[in-house]
Design a protein around this motif. Structure first.
Motif, short mmCIF file in Angstrom:
data_model
loop_
_atom_site.label_atom_id
_atom_site.label_comp_id
_atom_site.label_asym_id
_atom_site.label_seq_id
_atom_site.Cartn_x
_atom_site.Cartn_y
_atom_site.Cartn_z
N SER A 154 -13.64 -1.10 -5.00
CA SER A 154 -12.74 -0.73 -4.01
C SER A 154 -11.50 -0.01 -5.06
CB SER A 154 -12.06 -1.92 -3.43
OG SER A 154 -12.96 -2.86 -2.90
N PHE A 155 -11.20 0.98 -4.25
CA PHE A 155 -10.03 1.80 -5.00
C PHE A 155 -9.17 2.93 -3.94
CE2 PHE A 155 -14.37 3.53 -4.50
CZ PHE A 155 -13.95 4.81 -3.86
N SER A 156 -7.96 3.35 -4.46
CA SER A 156 -7.40 4.13 -3.37
C SER A 156 -7.04 5.42 -4.04
CB SER A 156 -5.96 3.50 -3.32
OG SER A 156 -5.19 3.52 -4.44
N TRP A 157 -7.73 5.86 -5.16
CA TRP A 157 -7.70 7.18 -5.87
C TRP A 157 -8.96 7.76 -5.57
CZ3 TRP A 157 -9.80 9.88 -10.56
CH2 TRP A 157 -9.01 10.69 -10.69
N LYS A 158 -8.77 8.63 -4.53
CA LYS A 158 -10.14 9.23 -3.61
C LYS A 158 -11.02 9.83 -4.76
CE LYS A 158 -11.25 11.12 0.73
NZ LYS A 158 -10.65 11.42 1.94
N PRO A 159 -10.69 10.54 -5.80
CA PRO A 159 -11.63 11.56 -6.66
C PRO A 159 -12.75 10.49 -7.15
CG PRO A 159 -9.31 12.20 -7.21
CD PRO A 159 -9.29 10.82 -6.07
N HIS A 160 -12.74 9.00 -7.22
CA HIS A 160 -13.62 8.42 -7.54
C HIS A 160 -14.81 8.60 -6.58
CE1 HIS A 160 -11.55 6.02 -10.65
NE2 HIS A 160 -10.67 5.58 -9.80
N ILE B 42 -21.51 0.66 -1.91
CA ILE B 42 -20.76 0.36 -2.87
C ILE B 42 -19.33 0.67 -3.01
CG2 ILE B 42 -20.74 0.64 -5.24
CD1 ILE B 42 -23.63 0.97 -5.98
N PHE B 43 -18.87 1.73 -2.56
CA PHE B 43 -17.86 2.53 -2.74
C PHE B 43 -16.87 2.22 -1.59
CE2 PHE B 43 -20.73 4.32 -5.41
CZ PHE B 43 -20.13 4.61 -6.79
N GLN B 44 -15.66 1.50 -1.94
CA GLN B 44 -15.06 1.11 -0.61
C GLN B 44 -13.45 1.86 -0.84
OE1 GLN B 44 -16.11 -1.48 1.63
NE2 GLN B 44 -18.01 -0.78 0.56
N TYR B 45 -13.56 2.94 -0.23
CA TYR B 45 -12.27 3.71 -0.32
C TYR B 45 -10.96 3.07 0.40
CZ TYR B 45 -8.54 7.34 0.12
OH TYR B 45 -7.51 7.92 0.20
N CYS B 46 -9.89 2.86 -0.22
CA CYS B 46 -8.92 2.27 0.39
C CYS B 46 -7.59 3.08 0.44
CB CYS B 46 -8.66 0.94 -0.23
SG CYS B 46 -9.89 -0.21 -0.49
N ASN B 47 -6.92 2.72 1.40
CA ASN B 47 -5.43 3.43 1.56
C ASN B 47 -4.27 3.22 0.69
OD1 ASN B 47 -6.36 5.06 3.78
ND2 ASN B 47 -6.21 3.47 5.09
N SER B 48 -4.44 2.05 0.06
CA SER B 48 -3.40 1.54 -0.66
C SER B 48 -3.63 0.59 -1.72
CB SER B 48 -2.23 1.14 0.08
OG SER B 48 -2.56 -0.09 0.94
N ASP B 49 -2.91 0.19 -2.65
CA ASP B 49 -3.17 -1.10 -3.31
C ASP B 49 -3.43 -2.16 -2.59
OD1 ASP B 49 -3.53 -0.05 -5.96
OD2 ASP B 49 -1.44 0.09 -6.24
N ALA C 297 -7.43 -6.51 -0.73
CA ALA C 297 -7.80 -6.93 0.56
C ALA C 297 -9.42 -6.94 0.56
CB ALA C 297 -7.06 -6.50 1.69
N SER C 298 -9.71 -5.56 0.07
CA SER C 298 -11.11 -5.36 -0.10
C SER C 298 -11.89 -6.13 -1.15
CB SER C 298 -11.30 -3.74 -0.31
OG SER C 298 -12.60 -3.53 -0.51
N MET C 299 -11.23 -6.24 -2.13
CA MET C 299 -11.72 -7.06 -3.32
C MET C 299 -11.84 -8.35 -2.87
SD MET C 299 -9.90 -5.20 -6.69
CE MET C 299 -10.80 -6.23 -8.05
N LEU C 300 -10.78 -9.05 -2.52
CA LEU C 300 -10.68 -10.44 -1.96
C LEU C 300 -11.81 -10.69 -0.75
CD1 LEU C 300 -9.34 -13.12 -1.97
CD2 LEU C 300 -7.92 -12.51 -0.30
N LYS C 301 -12.10 -9.91 -0.08
CA LYS C 301 -13.27 -10.11 1.07
C LYS C 301 -14.61 -9.79 0.29
CE LYS C 301 -15.03 -7.80 5.17
NZ LYS C 301 -15.03 -6.50 6.01
N ALA C 302 -14.82 -9.10 -0.71
CA ALA C 302 -16.09 -9.21 -1.31
C ALA C 302 -16.09 -10.43 -2.04
CB ALA C 302 -15.95 -7.90 -2.22
#
Length: 310
Positions: free
Chosen positions: A178-184, A199-206, A211-216
């Motif tokens: 999970s990350f919010s820096w889109k170039p990843h 695998i790749f969970q693009y997020c809008n903010s920290d 929240a994405s990490m906690l869910k995983a």
């Protein structure tokens, strides 16, 4: 009156010096870094939390080996799990400050396993820039840019090199990043994302990354990776410095999120008997409001782990 006058002068200098440094950088000039590196070195030496010294920094590529070793299958049937929390642009001095302050996610891991000084920038100083994409990729692949092919932000991973994320997915393990820096997603790991998009969970903010990490974690994923941008955003905007209130507030925000993620992983350990390795690491440091050069401030990173691996 004289005392008040001295206080006003000191306050003026405290405001003026950072402003002049920021102005110099924006004008394309960089002040001499040696005095700042010396101050940085002294600050690290004064912190008692480190398992090694600046002279014995560990390459950040070694973190990959620690994680892959932990995730190998066990003969006793114990289930290995991994939680990797990245603090983008977090100074080692800031990590040390937090570890020694108490009520710190970094400090908790240091007490369980250890806290080590690491470095980015290639095998030799200046081999690669101390920027986001090449640095995280060195951690995720275990090799430097001369092998993984990402020498600067905007590069794409060499097709002959795989990240730990890809390798775990190929082993039928559930990995989430999970990350919010889109170039990843759009640059660095675009080819791996095309093969394993889950695998790749693009997020809008920290907040969304957390929240994405906690869910995983709560869903039982085998390996949960995430990068929080609090410190890097604050560093670029207001300066990379432990003396900068805004920067240290960003560090505290990252720590609060990490503590809750660690709590969730520990809950699974207690309930299901899973063997979790928990890692907090940074990709690069910073100087004034940027990072790219081979200075101690920019290349010194850190690695905290819940297990005594070095």
């Amino acid at each position: 009156m004289k005392k008040i006058h001295k206080i006003l002068i000191a306050a003026g200098i405290a405001v003026l010096v950072p402003a002049l440094l920021f102005g110099a950088v924006r004008a394309g000039m960089r002040p001499p870094t040696k005095p700042f590196d010396k101050r940085f070195s002294s600050a690290i030496a004064a912190q008692a939390c480190w398992n090694n010294t600046l002279d014995a920094r560990i390459p950040q590529t070694a973190v990959y080996g620690v994680m892959t070793q932990h995730m190998r299958e066990r003969e006793d049937g114990t289930v290995p799990k991994l939680l990797f929390i990245g603090y983008d642009g977090a100074l080692a001095t800031a990590a040390g400050t937090r570890a020694e302050a108490g009520q710190s996610a970094i400090g908790d891991l240091a007490g369980q396993g250890g806290l080590w000084l690491t470095y980015t920038g290639g095998e030799k100083a200046g081999d690669q820039v101390s920027k986001t994409a090449p640095s995280w990729t060195s951690i995720f692949t275990g090799v430097w840019a001369k092998e993984h092919g990402i020498f600067d932000n905007g590069g794409t991973l060499s097709p002959t090199v795989r990240t730990i994320l890809y390798e775990l997915a190929a082993q039928k393990k559930e990995a989430r990043f999970s990350f919010s820096w889109k170039p990843h997603l759009t640059d660095s790991y675009q080819n791996e994302a095309a093969e394993y998009p889950e695998i790749f969970q693009y997020c809008n903010s920290d907040d969304d990354t957390f929240a994405s990490m906690l869910k995983a974690i709560e869903a039982g994923s085998d390996a949960v990776f995430g990068i929080l941008e609090y410190t890097d955003h604050a560093g670029h905007a207001t300066g990379y410095s432990t003396g900068n209130r805004r920067y240290m507030e960003a560090m505290e925000q990252a720590e609060k999120s990490a503590a809750l993620l660690i709590e969730a992983a520990q809950a699974r350990m207690e309930e299901f008997g899973e063997d979790w390795m928990i890692v907090i690491a940074s990709d690069h440091g910073g100087f004034i409001n940027g990072h790219y050069a081979p200075t101690l401030m920019e290349t010194t990173t850190f690695f905290a782990c819940s297990k005594p691996v070095f």
